[in-house]
Design an enzyme around this catalytic site. Structure first.
Site, PDB file in Angstrom:
ATOM      1  CB  SER A   1      -0.892   0.023   1.241  1.00  0.00           C
ATOM      2  OG  SER A   1      -1.503   1.299   1.386  1.00  0.00           O
TER       3      SER A   1
ATOM      4  CE1 TYR B   1      -4.152  -2.247   4.840  1.00  0.00           C
ATOM      5  CE2 TYR B   1      -3.399  -0.023   4.348  1.00  0.00           C
ATOM      6  CZ  TYR B   1      -3.886  -1.245   3.922  1.00  0.00           C
ATOM      7  OH  TYR B   1      -4.097  -1.480   2.576  1.00  0.00           O
TER       8      TYR B   1
END
Ligand code: NDP
Length: 253
Positions: free
Chosen positions: A148, A162
């Site tokens: 990401s 995350y």
């Protein structure tokens, strides 16, 4: 992205395994690799109906696909599923580690259970799958992880675990590239920005804030991510390894 100058699709004869292929970015990757000629096995956690429908649609276009219900957090099940796919389809040439979870919460309220789940699915499973799949790979093997852009930039509260999990993949691909390079296997990390899926819908409450941080102010389409994966999975990308490549509309620019 990959050009194909021969008459048959560029991945004809190849076998791919995609984790989390039932929906979103993973389903787009499954469809693209199948369209490029690969036989594709993919896992899902619970979405049996869309997984079966995806298999049917690939088969109806003459392709070969196999859906397996495997929780990526279960290392033994993930290893067994990859071995089963290799047995059924003959080998594995391409592994795409796409399955991931986004569990949000600030340090005050984020539970250790969610911390462990984030690490187990987003990081540990990537190592487990690479270990299992690389045993079935020969020269020209490809491992592609979906990281990401939050590995580069985490511009709001609640995303620490995350962002950490996706940052971990940057180091993991660098080390795995060194381990597997001598065998002709490449390992890379694709780092999307906002992409329109159930995880991050274009009409979600944070979409406008995300677009405000971007050079190209929109969500990406899952097919755009699949296109970069298809390039990295192709023979053309043999000299790309250990890389973490942003595809994020300039979110991290
Ligand atoms: P979705 O939530 O839309 O889909 C997730 C997919 O992963 C589903 O197929 C789901 O299966 C599967 N999955 C989830 N948990 C597990 C598990 N424990 N075991 C096996 N499969 C699992 O997510 P996206 O398509 O948006 O995201 C895909 C990847 O891209 C993730 O790694 C995510 O972190 C990353 N990403 C997404 C971005 C975005 O904006 N959407 C941006 C940057 C990165 P099931 O259908 O059965 O639940």
């Amino acid at each position: 992205m990959a050009s194909n100058t021969s008459s048959s699709p560029v991945l004809t004869g190849k076998v791919a395994f995609v984790t989390g292929g039932s929906r979103g970015i993973g389903a787009a990757i499954v469809r693209r690799l199948a369209r490029d000629g690969a036989a594709v096995a993919f896992s899902y956690a619970s979405s049996a109906a869309p997984a079966d429908e995806l298999v049917r649609s690939i088969q109806s276009e003459g392709g070969r696909a196999l859906a397996l219900k495997i929780d990526s957090a279960n290392a033994a099940a993930l290893t067994a599923g990859i071995d089963e796919a290799a047995r059924t389809l003959g080998k594995i040439d391409i592994l795409v580690n796409n399955a991931g979870v986004y569990l949000a919460g600030t340090v005050d309220d984020f539970s250790l259970e969610d911390f462990d789940k984030t690490l187990n699915v987003n990081v540990r499973a990537v190592f487990v799958a690479a270990k299992a799949a690389s045993r079935h790979m020969g020269e020209g093997g490809r491992i592609v992880n979906i990281g990401s852009t939050n590995a580069e930039r985490m511009p709001w509260p609640g995303g620490a675990a995350y962002a950490m999990s996706k940052s971990a993949l940057k180091g993991l691909v660098q080390g795995l590239a060194r381990d597997l390079g001598p065998r002709g296997i490449t390992v890379n990390n694709v780092q999307p920005g906002p992409v329109n899926t159930d995880m991050n819908p274009v009409d979600g409450p944070h979409a406008a804030a995300m677009h405000g941080l971007m050079a190209v102010a929109r969500h990406g389409h899952p097919d755009e991510i699949a296109s970069m994966v298809a390039y990295l999975a192709s023979p053309e990308a043999a000299f790309v390894t250990g890389a973490s490549l942003n595809i994020d509309g300039g979110f991290a620019a």
